[in-house]
Design a protein around this motif. Sequence first.
Motif, mmCIF file in Angstrom:
data_model
loop_
_atom_site.group_PDB
_atom_site.id
_atom_site.type_symbol
_atom_site.label_atom_id
_atom_site.label_comp_id
_atom_site.label_asym_id
_atom_site.label_seq_id
_atom_site.Cartn_x
_atom_site.Cartn_y
_atom_site.Cartn_z
ATOM 1 N N GLN A 15 -36.930 -28.283 -14.010
ATOM 2 C CA GLN A 15 -35.726 -28.932 -13.508
ATOM 3 C C GLN A 15 -36.025 -30.350 -13.001
ATOM 4 N N GLY A 16 -36.786 -31.087 -13.783
ATOM 5 C CA GLY A 16 -37.004 -32.490 -13.456
ATOM 6 C C GLY A 16 -38.050 -32.760 -12.391
ATOM 7 N N LYS A 17 -38.770 -31.736 -11.947
ATOM 8 C CA LYS A 17 -39.832 -31.958 -10.955
ATOM 9 C C LYS A 17 -41.171 -31.512 -11.548
ATOM 10 N N LEU A 18 -42.196 -32.316 -11.255
ATOM 11 C CA LEU A 18 -43.532 -31.936 -11.715
ATOM 12 C C LEU A 18 -43.996 -30.714 -10.931
ATOM 13 N N ILE A 19 -44.688 -29.800 -11.609
ATOM 14 C CA ILE A 19 -45.232 -28.684 -10.838
ATOM 15 C C ILE A 19 -46.654 -29.053 -10.399
ATOM 16 N N ARG A 20 -47.112 -28.357 -9.384
ATOM 17 C CA ARG A 20 -48.337 -28.720 -8.687
ATOM 18 C C ARG A 20 -49.560 -28.825 -9.595
ATOM 19 N N ILE A 44 -45.533 -36.271 -21.245
ATOM 20 C CA ILE A 44 -44.385 -35.745 -20.501
ATOM 21 C C ILE A 44 -43.260 -35.431 -21.477
ATOM 22 N N MET A 45 -42.796 -34.181 -21.418
ATOM 23 C CA MET A 45 -41.674 -33.779 -22.270
ATOM 24 C C MET A 45 -40.564 -33.250 -21.374
ATOM 25 N N SER A 51 -38.196 -40.771 -13.767
ATOM 26 C CA SER A 51 -38.774 -40.699 -12.430
ATOM 27 C C SER A 51 -40.146 -40.026 -12.477
ATOM 28 N N LEU A 52 -40.318 -39.107 -13.425
ATOM 29 C CA LEU A 52 -41.625 -38.457 -13.557
ATOM 30 C C LEU A 52 -42.678 -39.464 -14.000
ATOM 31 N N CYS A 53 -42.293 -40.337 -14.928
ATOM 32 C CA CYS A 53 -43.217 -41.370 -15.402
ATOM 33 C C CYS A 53 -43.627 -42.277 -14.245
ATOM 34 N N ARG A 54 -42.642 -42.678 -13.449
ATOM 35 C CA ARG A 54 -42.947 -43.568 -12.312
ATOM 36 C C ARG A 54 -43.882 -42.882 -11.329
ATOM 37 N N GLN A 58 -47.637 -44.117 -10.384
ATOM 38 C CA GLN A 58 -48.041 -44.428 -9.002
ATOM 39 C C GLN A 58 -49.252 -43.618 -8.579
ATOM 40 N N LYS A 59 -49.399 -42.439 -9.170
ATOM 41 C CA LYS A 59 -50.502 -41.566 -8.779
ATOM 42 C C LYS A 59 -51.742 -41.793 -9.652
ATOM 43 N N GLY A 60 -51.709 -42.782 -10.523
ATOM 44 C CA GLY A 60 -52.945 -43.154 -11.207
ATOM 45 C C GLY A 60 -52.930 -43.089 -12.720
ATOM 46 N N ALA A 61 -51.847 -42.601 -13.338
ATOM 47 C CA ALA A 61 -51.845 -42.497 -14.802
ATOM 48 C C ALA A 61 -51.780 -43.885 -15.432
#
Lengths: 328, 265
Positions: A15-20, A44-45, A51-54, A58-61
Motif C-alpha cells: 500500500q505504497g509503503k516500503l516494508i522493513r 521498485i515496482m 515518494s518511495l524513490c525519494r 535519501q537513504k543512500g540509493a
Amino acid sequence: MKINGEIWVVAEQRQGKLIRITLELLGRALSLAAETEADVGVVIMGNKTDSLCRELAQKGADRLYCVENDSLEHFNPELYSRIVSELAREYKPRIILLGATVQGSAVSPAVAAKLGSGLTAHCCEVSLAKQGRLLQVVPSLEGYYVFVSHQYPEMATISPGVLPLLSLEKAGKGEIVQKELSSLSGYQDVKTKVISLKKSEKPAVSLEDAEVIVAGGAGVGSDGWAMLHELAEVLGGVVGATRPAVDEGWIDHERLIGQSGKSVSPRLYIAVGISGDPLHLSGLREPEMFFAINKNPKATIFQFADYGVVADYKKILPLLIETAGRKL
Amino acid sequence: MEIIVCIKQVPDPEHLQLDPHTGTIIREGVPTIINAADKHALELALQLRQKNGGRVTAISMGPPSAAEALKEALAMGADMAALASDRAFAGADTLATSATLVALIHKLKPFDLVICGYSSLDSGTAQVGPQVAAILRIPFFTAVQKADKSADIFQVEVVMEDGNLVYETTLPALLTVGRRINRPRGIRLSEAKKARSKELLTFDLQSLGLTPDTVGGKGSKLSMVEKIPLSVGKGAEMIIGEPEEISGVIYGKIRNIGLGIQGGI
C-alpha cells in the motif's frame, strides 16, 4: 557478460509503503558497495512510486529502477519476476538481494532461472570474500553452510529481521531510471491478473516487537499450546513456534521463528520442547534471558540457553502460570 | 486436465540425528518419506482430477530408490509416474534440478498444470517450483491456498504476509502448495492393488537428451565453500528440584530483569 558492479536490492512495498526488510537490505547493500566502490541500485515496482524513490535516494540509493503501473499495485509473481529479470538483463548488476518474504521467495528463483544465476535462500549473513565473491551464509540443521555463486549476478534472499536496521542518513546519487511496463520485453505475454486482495482480519501477531516470547517446538505435542498461550499472557508476551510445530498445523505460520519465519529479539525467551537447531535459533537474537525446558537432557538447546530445565513442561508451566498470575 | 505433481524423496526428519562427535547429520540408515508438502500437492491434483477429469502424473528426480516415493504416489491415486535418475544428476543445486525436471516434463504428454510442494523438509529453499515455471515459461503461484477451474479461467488464492491475493490466469500454470491447503488421503487397499499395474517410467541423462555439464553438480551455479559446524554454546545453568522449586526459581529470575508482571513495572 560485462558486469557493471552495481549492487541491487529489490524493494517491497505494501500500500505504497516500503516494508522493513527493504531498508535492512539497503543497509547491507550500501556497506557491500562501500567496500567495492560500487553503486547501489534499487528496483521498485508499484502503482505509486515517487515518494518511495525519494525515500530510498535519501537513504543512500544511487539509482532507482522504477516501474510504475496500476497493474503493479499488488504482487504478481509472473509479472514482477519478468520485470526484475528484464531489468537485470539490461543493466547487468553484480549482486541482487531480495527479502526472504513470500514475494522475494517467489520472484528470486524465477529470476535466477531466467538469468542462469545461482541463488541462496534465507541467508542470515552475506559478506564479500577477498576475491570479491559474495559469501552467502545459510542456516541448516547441522550448523551454517557458506555458498558462493559461479555466475553473475550473484543472488540471495535474506531473512527479514536478521540484519541490523541501520540509520541510513547519507543520501545517494538518487538517479531515477523510469521504465514503462509496456517497453519491457515479453510484457504482453503475461497471463496473470490480480483480482483482489483479501486483507487479513486477524490483528497481526507482532513477534518482532515482543519483549517476552514463549516458543514451542515438536516436543509440545498437539495438545499443550493453550498452556503456552496462557503463560505468554500472564508474562505479557506472545507465543512463537518452530517449523515442525507449524508444519503439524498446531499453530499459525505467522508465529514461525527462524528459517522462512520471523527473527526476534525479545528480552525473555522461554523455549518449550525445542531441540535447538540453527534453523530455529538463527531467528533468535540475543535475548537478555533465555530458558529452555526439554525432556531430553541431551537437547542442543541446553548449549545455548542461559537456564535449562530437564522436565515435562506440563508439570512446570501450570505452576509458573499460577505464580506469575498471582502477582498481577 | 493433465496434471503433473513433482515429488521429492527426503529423509524422515523424525529420524534425523546429529552425530555427537562431529556435529553433523547422520544420513546413513535414515528412512525416507515423500516430502510432506508434496503429499498436499498430490492431494490437490487428485481433487482437481475428480472435478475436471484427466490424469495425474507423479514425477521425481533422485536415486533409483526414489521410485519408492513414486510408488507411494501411485498407491495414493496418481495415474502414472516418471523418474529421472542418473549418477550425473547428483549434487544438483535447485536450478540444475529444475532443468532436469523440465526435461522430464517434456518427455510426458502436454500438461495443463504442474503442482509442487511449497518447500522441502531437507533443504527448504522453495525454489524448484518457480524455477521449473520460469524454464517452462508459464505463470506460477507459490503458497497457494485455493485453486479452482471454471470454464477457461483458472483462479488461484495465495497467502501473503498481510492477507490473501486472488489471481486469475490461463493454463498451463504451476502452483506450489503448503500444508494447510488440504488433508492428504491415506492409501486405500484397492488403490494400492491397482498401483502395481500402473506405469512407472525411468529416464536417464541420455534418454532425457541432457548433457552432463547442464545437470547435477557440474550444471550447478552454487558451491558450498564451507560448513560451519554448530558452535557449542557456553551451556545452560541447569535448574533442578521439584516442579514447585523449579517454577519458583524461574519466576524469581524473570522478576530480576523487571518482567513477569503484566505491562512491566
